[in-house]
Write a protein that holds these residues in place. Structure first.
Motif, short mmCIF file in Angstrom:
data_model
loop_
_atom_site.label_atom_id
_atom_site.label_comp_id
_atom_site.label_asym_id
_atom_site.label_seq_id
_atom_site.Cartn_x
_atom_site.Cartn_y
_atom_site.Cartn_z
N UNK A 137 -7.06 59.41 -90.85
CA UNK A 137 -7.77 58.31 -90.23
C UNK A 137 -7.48 56.97 -90.89
N UNK A 138 -7.11 56.96 -92.17
CA UNK A 138 -6.85 55.71 -92.88
C UNK A 138 -5.44 55.19 -92.63
N UNK A 139 -4.60 56.00 -92.04
CA UNK A 139 -3.22 55.60 -91.82
C UNK A 139 -3.16 54.48 -90.78
N UNK A 140 -2.53 53.38 -91.16
CA UNK A 140 -2.42 52.26 -90.22
C UNK A 140 -1.20 52.42 -89.32
N UNK A 141 -0.18 53.09 -89.82
CA UNK A 141 0.99 53.36 -89.00
C UNK A 141 1.13 54.86 -88.84
N UNK A 142 1.13 55.32 -87.63
CA UNK A 142 1.21 56.75 -87.36
C UNK A 142 2.68 57.15 -87.24
N UNK A 143 3.02 58.32 -87.80
CA UNK A 143 4.40 58.80 -87.65
C UNK A 143 4.60 59.37 -86.25
N UNK A 144 5.84 59.65 -85.93
CA UNK A 144 6.15 60.37 -84.71
C UNK A 144 5.83 61.83 -85.00
N UNK A 145 4.70 62.31 -84.51
CA UNK A 145 4.24 63.65 -84.85
C UNK A 145 5.19 64.74 -84.37
N UNK A 146 6.03 64.44 -83.40
CA UNK A 146 7.00 65.45 -82.95
C UNK A 146 8.13 65.63 -83.96
N UNK A 147 8.25 64.73 -84.92
CA UNK A 147 9.29 64.78 -85.94
C UNK A 147 8.70 65.33 -87.24
N UNK A 148 8.95 66.60 -87.49
CA UNK A 148 8.40 67.27 -88.67
C UNK A 148 8.72 66.50 -89.95
N UNK A 149 9.96 66.11 -90.14
CA UNK A 149 10.37 65.44 -91.37
C UNK A 149 9.68 64.09 -91.55
N UNK A 150 9.45 63.38 -90.47
CA UNK A 150 8.74 62.10 -90.55
C UNK A 150 7.28 62.31 -90.95
N UNK A 151 6.65 63.34 -90.43
CA UNK A 151 5.26 63.65 -90.77
C UNK A 151 5.15 64.00 -92.26
N UNK A 152 6.06 64.85 -92.74
CA UNK A 152 6.06 65.26 -94.14
C UNK A 152 6.22 64.04 -95.05
N UNK A 153 7.14 63.17 -94.69
CA UNK A 153 7.39 61.97 -95.50
C UNK A 153 6.21 61.01 -95.44
N UNK A 154 5.68 60.76 -94.25
CA UNK A 154 4.60 59.78 -94.07
C UNK A 154 3.33 60.16 -94.82
N UNK A 155 2.99 61.46 -94.83
CA UNK A 155 1.78 61.91 -95.49
C UNK A 155 2.04 62.44 -96.90
N UNK A 156 3.25 62.20 -97.41
CA UNK A 156 3.61 62.55 -98.78
C UNK A 156 3.30 64.02 -99.08
N UNK A 157 3.77 64.91 -98.21
CA UNK A 157 3.53 66.34 -98.33
C UNK A 157 4.76 67.00 -98.95
N UNK A 158 4.53 67.80 -99.96
CA UNK A 158 5.61 68.52 -100.62
C UNK A 158 5.84 69.83 -99.88
N UNK A 159 6.99 69.95 -99.23
CA UNK A 159 7.30 71.20 -98.51
C UNK A 159 8.47 71.93 -99.16
N UNK A 160 8.65 71.69 -100.46
CA UNK A 160 9.76 72.33 -101.16
C UNK A 160 9.48 73.81 -101.47
N UNK A 161 8.23 74.20 -101.47
CA UNK A 161 7.86 75.58 -101.77
C UNK A 161 6.80 76.03 -100.78
N UNK A 162 7.22 76.25 -99.55
CA UNK A 162 6.28 76.58 -98.47
C UNK A 162 5.75 78.00 -98.66
#
Length: 166
Positions: A137-162
């Motif tokens: 909710x605090x995000x002022x710029x929303x990523x393209x949610x259809x783009x997995x890599x953009x979502x991971x980058x935008x929300x600073x999510x570590x997906x190196x060890x899923x």
């Protein structure tokens, strides 16, 4: 006298504005998390599966689910659900729903589910991304949610060890 008071006021502002106290306790951040599930859609599981979220997520958190659609040279391609597929006699789609303590991935179709090809129902992999509501909710710029890599980058999510769920 007026000049002395003004001087004290300026000195006081400089001194107090540059003071630093001990760092306070961290605030609630929520949990950014990514995990994978792989399973078969069968009549025995009613062409879907429900997974328990442990720990549960906040009621304001969001879940996005992506289907693994391709792997090329070790690079995975993910497609955001719902994902609709067209067959000669109708359509079928992978879809999902969630609550604070579970999520389900299922097939919805206007075809008889047992008539779907095994390539559509067998050994399907999905990646589940949890985004805390406070971050979302605090995000002022929303990523393209259809783009997995953009979502991971935008929300600073570590997906190196899923984490993989059974």
């Amino acid at each position: 006298m007026k000049k002395i008071l003004t001087l004290f006021a300026i000195v006081g502002l400089i001194v107090f504005s540059s003071c630093e106290g001990p760092e306070g306790p961290p605030g609630p951040t929520g949990v950014n998390e990514v995990f994978e599930v792989t399973f078969d859609f069968t009549s025995a599981n009613n062409y879907g599966r429900t997974f328990v979220l442990d720990p549960v997520i906040a009621k304001t958190d969001n879940i996005l689910v992506y289907e693994l659609v391709n792997t090329n040279d070790g690079i995975d391609a993910w497609a955001l659900l719902p994902q609709v597929y067209y067959f000669p006699n109708g359509t079928a789609q992978y879809n999902f729903d969630f609550s604070f303590d579970q999520f389900s991935i299922f097939i919805d179709s206007n075809l008889a589910l047992n008539s779907l090809p095994s390539s559509f129902t067998a050994n399907k992999t999905f990646r589940v991304v949890i985004i805390p509501g406070a971050v979302f909710s605090k995000s002022t710029t929303k990523p393209d949610y259809s783009n997995y890599n953009e979502v991971i980058k935008r929300y600073n999510i570590d997906d190196s060890n899923v984490k993989k769920l059974n």
